[in-house]
Design a protein around this motif. Structure first.
Motif, PDB file in Angstrom:
ATOM      1  N   ALA A   1       7.951   7.513  29.479  1.00  0.00           N
ATOM      2  CA  ALA A   1       8.675   7.182  28.238  1.00  0.00           C
ATOM      3  C   ALA A   1       7.954   6.084  27.464  1.00  0.00           C
ATOM      4  O   ALA A   1       7.807   6.168  26.240  1.00  0.00           O
ATOM      5  CB  ALA A   1      10.106   6.776  28.557  1.00  0.00           C
ATOM      6  N   ALA A   2       7.483   5.068  28.170  1.00  0.00           N
ATOM      7  CA  ALA A   2       6.782   3.957  27.510  1.00  0.00           C
ATOM      8  C   ALA A   2       5.495   4.443  26.843  1.00  0.00           C
ATOM      9  O   ALA A   2       5.174   4.032  25.716  1.00  0.00           O
ATOM     10  CB  ALA A   2       6.475   2.849  28.517  1.00  0.00           C
ATOM     11  N   CYS A   3       4.758   5.318  27.499  1.00  0.00           N
ATOM     12  CA  CYS A   3       3.516   5.853  26.922  1.00  0.00           C
ATOM     13  C   CYS A   3       3.808   6.686  25.673  1.00  0.00           C
ATOM     14  O   CYS A   3       3.084   6.580  24.673  1.00  0.00           O
ATOM     15  CB  CYS A   3       2.780   6.707  27.947  1.00  0.00           C
ATOM     16  N   LEU A   4       4.844   7.500  25.731  1.00  0.00           N
ATOM     17  CA  LEU A   4       5.192   8.309  24.564  1.00  0.00           C
ATOM     18  C   LEU A   4       5.533   7.412  23.374  1.00  0.00           C
ATOM     19  O   LEU A   4       5.085   7.656  22.254  1.00  0.00           O
ATOM     20  CB  LEU A   4       6.354   9.243  24.887  1.00  0.00           C
ATOM     21  N   MET A   5       6.303   6.364  23.615  1.00  0.00           N
ATOM     22  CA  MET A   5       6.670   5.451  22.524  1.00  0.00           C
ATOM     23  C   MET A   5       5.456   4.688  21.996  1.00  0.00           C
ATOM     24  O   MET A   5       5.370   4.401  20.806  1.00  0.00           O
ATOM     25  CB  MET A   5       7.750   4.482  22.983  1.00  0.00           C
TER      26      MET A   5
ATOM     27  N   TYR B   1       2.134   5.682  22.069  1.00  0.00           N
ATOM     28  CA  TYR B   1       1.038   6.448  21.478  1.00  0.00           C
ATOM     29  C   TYR B   1       1.439   7.529  20.478  1.00  0.00           C
ATOM     30  O   TYR B   1       0.609   7.950  19.673  1.00  0.00           O
ATOM     31  CB  TYR B   1       0.185   7.089  22.579  1.00  0.00           C
ATOM     32  N   ILE B   2       2.664   7.992  20.505  1.00  0.00           N
ATOM     33  CA  ILE B   2       3.084   9.048  19.584  1.00  0.00           C
ATOM     34  C   ILE B   2       3.816   8.408  18.408  1.00  0.00           C
ATOM     35  O   ILE B   2       4.828   7.732  18.610  1.00  0.00           O
ATOM     36  CB  ILE B   2       3.999  10.083  20.282  1.00  0.00           C
ATOM     37  N   PRO B   3       3.320   8.590  17.189  1.00  0.00           N
ATOM     38  CA  PRO B   3       3.938   7.950  16.015  1.00  0.00           C
ATOM     39  C   PRO B   3       5.400   8.352  15.841  1.00  0.00           C
ATOM     40  O   PRO B   3       5.781   9.492  16.100  1.00  0.00           O
ATOM     41  CB  PRO B   3       3.101   8.460  14.839  1.00  0.00           C
ATOM     42  N   GLN B   4       6.202   7.403  15.419  1.00  0.00           N
ATOM     43  CA  GLN B   4       7.632   7.592  15.149  1.00  0.00           C
ATOM     44  C   GLN B   4       8.428   8.078  16.363  1.00  0.00           C
ATOM     45  O   GLN B   4       9.510   8.644  16.204  1.00  0.00           O
ATOM     46  CB  GLN B   4       7.874   8.556  13.966  1.00  0.00           C
ATOM     47  N   MET B   5       7.918   7.853  17.558  1.00  0.00           N
ATOM     48  CA  MET B   5       8.645   8.253  18.762  1.00  0.00           C
ATOM     49  C   MET B   5       9.714   7.214  19.056  1.00  0.00           C
ATOM     50  O   MET B   5       9.413   6.043  19.268  1.00  0.00           O
ATOM     51  CB  MET B   5       7.686   8.373  19.956  1.00  0.00           C
ATOM     52  N   THR B   6      10.959   7.663  19.054  1.00  0.00           N
ATOM     53  CA  THR B   6      12.067   6.759  19.359  1.00  0.00           C
ATOM     54  C   THR B   6      12.281   6.711  20.870  1.00  0.00           C
ATOM     55  O   THR B   6      11.848   7.601  21.610  1.00  0.00           O
ATOM     56  CB  THR B   6      13.364   7.233  18.694  1.00  0.00           C
ATOM     57  N   SER B   7      12.979   5.704  21.298  1.00  0.00           N
ATOM     58  CA  SER B   7      13.300   5.573  22.713  1.00  0.00           C
ATOM     59  C   SER B   7      14.123   6.766  23.187  1.00  0.00           C
ATOM     60  O   SER B   7      13.843   7.339  24.250  1.00  0.00           O
ATOM     61  CB  SER B   7      14.066   4.265  22.940  1.00  0.00           C
ATOM     62  N   ASP B   8      15.129   7.148  22.414  1.00  0.00           N
ATOM     63  CA  ASP B   8      15.972   8.284  22.805  1.00  0.00           C
ATOM     64  C   ASP B   8      15.155   9.571  22.939  1.00  0.00           C
ATOM     65  O   ASP B   8      15.310  10.319  23.906  1.00  0.00           O
ATOM     66  CB  ASP B   8      17.093   8.507  21.789  1.00  0.00           C
ATOM     67  N   ARG B   9      14.274   9.825  21.974  1.00  0.00           N
ATOM     68  CA  ARG B   9      13.453  11.040  22.012  1.00  0.00           C
ATOM     69  C   ARG B   9      12.468  10.984  23.178  1.00  0.00           C
ATOM     70  O   ARG B   9      12.228  12.000  23.850  1.00  0.00           O
ATOM     71  CB  ARG B   9      12.713  11.220  20.678  1.00  0.00           C
ATOM     72  N   ALA B  10      11.891   9.811  23.434  1.00  0.00           N
ATOM     73  CA  ALA B  10      10.949   9.663  24.547  1.00  0.00           C
ATOM     74  C   ALA B  10      11.639   9.977  25.875  1.00  0.00           C
ATOM     75  O   ALA B  10      11.071  10.661  26.734  1.00  0.00           O
ATOM     76  CB  ALA B  10      10.362   8.257  24.567  1.00  0.00           C
ATOM     77  N   TRP B  11      12.877   9.525  26.046  1.00  0.00           N
ATOM     78  CA  TRP B  11      13.605   9.791  27.281  1.00  0.00           C
ATOM     79  C   TRP B  11      13.996  11.256  27.383  1.00  0.00           C
ATOM     80  O   TRP B  11      13.968  11.837  28.478  1.00  0.00           O
ATOM     81  CB  TRP B  11      14.816   8.868  27.403  1.00  0.00           C
ATOM     82  N   GLU B  12      14.357  11.895  26.272  1.00  0.00           N
ATOM     83  CA  GLU B  12      14.656  13.333  26.284  1.00  0.00           C
ATOM     84  C   GLU B  12      13.427  14.116  26.759  1.00  0.00           C
ATOM     85  O   GLU B  12      13.534  15.021  27.597  1.00  0.00           O
ATOM     86  CB  GLU B  12      15.033  13.825  24.880  1.00  0.00           C
ATOM     87  N   LEU B  13      12.263  13.769  26.193  1.00  0.00           N
ATOM     88  CA  LEU B  13      11.028  14.465  26.561  1.00  0.00           C
ATOM     89  C   LEU B  13      10.639  14.182  28.009  1.00  0.00           C
ATOM     90  O   LEU B  13      10.173  15.077  28.723  1.00  0.00           O
ATOM     91  CB  LEU B  13       9.901  14.074  25.607  1.00  0.00           C
ATOM     92  N   THR B  14      10.849  12.946  28.450  1.00  0.00           N
ATOM     93  CA  THR B  14      10.537  12.579  29.837  1.00  0.00           C
ATOM     94  C   THR B  14      11.395  13.399  30.799  1.00  0.00           C
ATOM     95  O   THR B  14      10.897  13.912  31.811  1.00  0.00           O
ATOM     96  CB  THR B  14      10.755  11.069  30.050  1.00  0.00           C
ATOM     97  N   ASN B  15      12.665  13.550  30.483  1.00  0.00           N
ATOM     98  CA  ASN B  15      13.545  14.371  31.319  1.00  0.00           C
ATOM     99  C   ASN B  15      13.113  15.834  31.292  1.00  0.00           C
ATOM    100  O   ASN B  15      13.145  16.522  32.319  1.00  0.00           O
ATOM    101  CB  ASN B  15      15.005  14.234  30.873  1.00  0.00           C
TER     102      ASN B  15
END
Length: 97
Positions: free
Chosen positions: A39-43, A45-59
């Protein structure tokens, strides 16, 4: 003998523009990266990545085995793919969308 003029048909100039294909950046599940790290890496390195979206993708990565974390132009996709890979995430090869 007189020469008759040659008549050429008008050529219709049509330019067909093709858009460049988009590429998918896909993170794969593995047994060594933590949820927090992914989740931390997604937030980071990926532009406009929100915490909620990063956790959804991580799951999604964890439960489905992979997730498309970004889609767009090839050059940017290559950058994000490289950054996530260098951060230790397991990445699928870039794939045209």
């Amino acid at each position: 003998m007189t020469a008759s003029p040659t008549i050429t048909p008008d050529r219709v100039k049509q330019t067909t523009r093709k858009t460049y294909p988009n590429f998918k950046v896909i993170v794969l599940n593995d047994d060594f990266n933590t949820f927090q790290h992914v989740a931390a890496c997604l937030m980071k390195y990926i532009p406009q990545m929100t915490s909620d979206r990063a956790w959804e993708l991580t799951n999604q990565v964890h439960f489905e085995g992979q997730a498309i974390v970004w889609t767009g132009p090839q050059e940017q996709a290559e950058l994000y793919h490289q950054q996530l890979s260098r951060a230790g995430l397991t990445m699928a090869p870039l794939e045209a969308a």
